[in-house]
Design a protein around this motif. Structure first.
Motif, short mmCIF file in Angstrom:
data_model
loop_
_atom_site.label_atom_id
_atom_site.label_comp_id
_atom_site.label_asym_id
_atom_site.label_seq_id
_atom_site.Cartn_x
_atom_site.Cartn_y
_atom_site.Cartn_z
N ALA B 71 -45.39 128.33 53.77
CA ALA B 71 -46.84 128.36 53.89
C ALA B 71 -47.39 126.95 54.10
O ALA B 71 -48.54 126.77 54.48
CB ALA B 71 -47.45 129.00 52.66
N ILE B 74 -48.21 125.91 58.46
CA ILE B 74 -49.10 126.72 59.29
C ILE B 74 -49.15 126.13 60.70
O ILE B 74 -49.27 124.93 60.86
CB ILE B 74 -50.53 126.73 58.69
CG1 ILE B 74 -50.53 127.31 57.28
CG2 ILE B 74 -51.49 127.49 59.59
CD1 ILE B 74 -50.13 128.75 57.21
N HIS B 87 -49.91 135.20 59.02
CA HIS B 87 -48.76 134.39 58.60
C HIS B 87 -47.92 135.25 57.66
O HIS B 87 -48.37 135.60 56.56
CB HIS B 87 -49.25 133.10 57.93
CG HIS B 87 -48.14 132.20 57.49
ND1 HIS B 87 -47.79 131.07 58.18
CD2 HIS B 87 -47.29 132.27 56.45
CE1 HIS B 87 -46.77 130.47 57.57
NE2 HIS B 87 -46.44 131.20 56.52
N HIS B 90 -44.84 134.32 53.36
CA HIS B 90 -45.05 133.31 52.32
C HIS B 90 -46.39 133.53 51.63
O HIS B 90 -47.31 134.07 52.21
CB HIS B 90 -45.04 131.90 52.94
CG HIS B 90 -43.83 131.60 53.74
ND1 HIS B 90 -43.87 131.39 55.10
CD2 HIS B 90 -42.53 131.51 53.39
CE1 HIS B 90 -42.64 131.17 55.54
NE2 HIS B 90 -41.81 131.24 54.53
N GLU B 92 -49.93 132.30 49.97
CA GLU B 92 -50.94 131.29 50.30
C GLU B 92 -50.73 130.04 49.45
O GLU B 92 -50.29 130.11 48.31
CB GLU B 92 -52.32 131.88 50.04
CG GLU B 92 -53.43 131.02 50.56
CD GLU B 92 -54.78 131.74 50.55
OE1 GLU B 92 -54.82 132.91 50.11
OE2 GLU B 92 -55.76 131.12 50.97
N VAL B 100 -56.54 132.24 58.47
CA VAL B 100 -55.15 132.66 58.25
C VAL B 100 -55.09 133.79 57.22
O VAL B 100 -55.66 133.68 56.14
CB VAL B 100 -54.27 131.48 57.77
CG1 VAL B 100 -52.82 131.93 57.62
CG2 VAL B 100 -54.37 130.31 58.73
N PHE B 102 -52.41 135.62 54.90
CA PHE B 102 -51.03 135.52 54.41
C PHE B 102 -50.57 136.90 53.99
O PHE B 102 -51.20 137.53 53.15
CB PHE B 102 -50.96 134.56 53.22
CG PHE B 102 -51.22 133.14 53.59
CD1 PHE B 102 -50.16 132.29 53.90
CD2 PHE B 102 -52.51 132.64 53.65
CE1 PHE B 102 -50.40 130.97 54.25
CE2 PHE B 102 -52.75 131.33 54.01
CZ PHE B 102 -51.69 130.49 54.31
N GLU B 104 -47.44 138.52 52.37
CA GLU B 104 -46.15 138.18 51.74
C GLU B 104 -45.09 139.23 52.06
O GLU B 104 -45.41 140.40 52.27
CB GLU B 104 -46.34 138.07 50.23
CG GLU B 104 -47.26 136.90 49.87
CD GLU B 104 -47.96 137.11 48.55
OE1 GLU B 104 -47.47 137.92 47.75
OE2 GLU B 104 -49.00 136.46 48.34
#
Lengths: 336, 336
Positions: B71, B74, B87, B90, B92, B100, B102, B104
């Motif tokens: 993370a 980026i 993303h 990962h 944040e 973005v 995140f 997981e």
């Protein structure tokens, strides 16, 4: 002029770099933080140049550690960190960040012998002359030698991303294409640029290397056969990555979107992939069966052997998709 | 829950990714252009995920083709190209670009067996528990097993770049350091994180791998010997590169400037070098004799063997410069 005294005994031979000019610009600008970006061939000199910038201007220097392949490859992240960026070795490429100083590296090597060596291989009385930026300031020598042998040398105009008359880039042959001649003489090293001239113009090209003294007549057929092979190998691919470069002078997003739409129209799965340095391991994990590179044309044309999957230029992908005849093969160029 | 039906038959096993949640956020945001960044281990799934985003939301997707290590990494250039960046994999990491999401990747693997395997190796009745983000949602299983064996498990608090209680990152062991225990149990794969806990806390660490079933007692001595060796090898170096990462979560420019000043104060030539991916060939051409990496601590600690020159962390450089005693060796961490 060889290296100016300000290089502090450090030799860039056979290149000359007018560092004093850069120091003067930095001093006058009042810059506190200076970025330094150099091509791989000059990287070893970067720490010494950084040291001199500090000594002569008082500015703090940050060296760009990523590889640098041309003026298309400005380190944008570093530009944002510094007041002025000193980019060494390449000629300016049109639009870019305001805070970049381009300091070209000019080769001290004379071009007379290269021109003399080429003369017996020329067939025409009127030839186009092309070279790369490190020799462009000495094209007058080539014109003179040709004239002495009754040959008229023509130098095409600058414009677009080309800064100097007669200059070519790996991605742009506009100075050659502007000339109405049947033959070109290319002064410089390597086969890529003269191949580019041959393919972009369809004309005969004699390449004369001022460093090695070698002269060769360029035969584009082997490269065309390889490219035809790459297109054939991509025939059965269903999944394509369309590669878009983050490098400011290689970023052709609109072209990439057109290629994506073209492929999708023919039933292919097309994926836009945005990346900085295009290297083989970047593509391995994506699991695509072929790629179209909209970045530097050399990635597909010069580095093809490094990739496990066929890598095509946009015009080659058009051939594959039946939008362009193979007979209309076009060398991939970037103009803007 | 295994993979949701929306993955279209594509399995991320043993990871689960709640893609439906991401599709819903994208749809509700009205985003037209979506970036997709995934770690190397999930890269093969990226084209299929891109396809689903397009199908479920109508948005055009651009895949980040550069490697992604966390993370901290980026893809800022891609963030600027798109309305929303997804993303994957990962947690944040605190401050970052607003656009973005995140998502997981959580491992479906249970942690009970790993905890059971570790129990006979524990010495204390009160142990700290630490893990990486993909297992953090199952730490309750570890607490339960320990309790059944009369052991009190403690989980340190989230905060800073750590999103979940008990989570550790390669660069941050604050959840472990917050606990007053003499022993830790690390649940996860690989030796780097448990070594980090051992070095950051100075305490005994038992590592239990839920995938392989293996348990090991962590011995930091071999790594400390290697690091002592690296510091010794840097002793005669005159020229140092101080590496600064462009990756937003690894960029420690102020620390780098302090290291530069420290070295210069001791008569060393120090050069700030700004770069994206730190790889051996980046340093070869610079001609420095040693480097201080202010980027991800793993570059110096985990990848040292890849580099021809000694690569030190900032605390190790302080030892070299005599500013810190070897007895006060500190594992390099990034907190903000």
């Amino acid at each position: 002029m060889a290296n100016p005294p300000s290089t502090d005994g450090y030799s860039f031979d056979p290149f000359e770099l007018d560092l004093d000019k850069a120091f003067e610009i930095i001093r006058r600008s009042g810059a506190c933080r200076v970025g330094l970006q150099v091509p791989e061939g000059l990287k070893r000199a970067a720490p010494n140049i950084a040291k001199q910038i500090k000594e002569k201007t008082g500015a703090e220097v940050i060296i760009s550690g990523d590889p640098c392949y041309g003026a298309c490859d400005i380190d944008m992240a570093l530009c944002q960190e510094v007041d002025i960026m000193l980019h060494l070795g390449h000629a300016e490429l049109g639009d870019g960040p305001d805070n970049v100083i381009f300091l070209e590296a000019r080769m001290t090597t004379d071009l007379k012998d290269a021109a003399l060596n080429a003369v017996p291989h020329l067939r025409s009385k009127k030839v186009g002359i092309a070279t790369t930026v490190q020799h462009v300031h000495k094209l007058g020598q080539v014109l003179k030698i040709l004239k002495e042998h009754g040959i008229e040398g023509l130098v095409g105009p600058a414009g677009g991303r080309i800064k100097y008359p007669g200059q070519v880039l790996g991605c742009c042959y506009s100075t050659a294409k502007a000339l109405e001649v049947d033959e070109f003489i290319f002064i410089g090293t390597g086969q890529f640029h003269p191949l580019g001239i041959a393919l972009a113009t369809g004309k005969r090209v004699v390449a004369a290397d001022p460093i090695s003294g070698e002269v060769s007549k360029i035969d584009p057929q082997p490269m065309l056969r390889r490219r035809c092979g790459a297109i054939s190998r991509a025939m059965d691919a269903r999944r394509f990555a369309v590669l878009v470069s983050k490098k400011p002078g290689q970023r052709r997003m609109e072209l990439a979107k057109r290629m994506k739409a073209l492929g999708e129209g023919k039933g292919k799965e097309m994926f836009l992939v945005y990346l900085d340095n295009i290297e083989p391991d970047r593509l391995l994990n994506l699991g695509v069966e072929a790629a179209v590179s909209t970045a530097c044309p050399r990635i597909a044309l010069d580095d093809a052997a490094k990739y496990r999957i066929p890598m095509l230029t946009p015009p080659e992908f058009e051939v594959l998709m039946g939008k362009r005849d193979w007979e209309e093969y076009r060398f991939d160029e970037i103009y803007e």
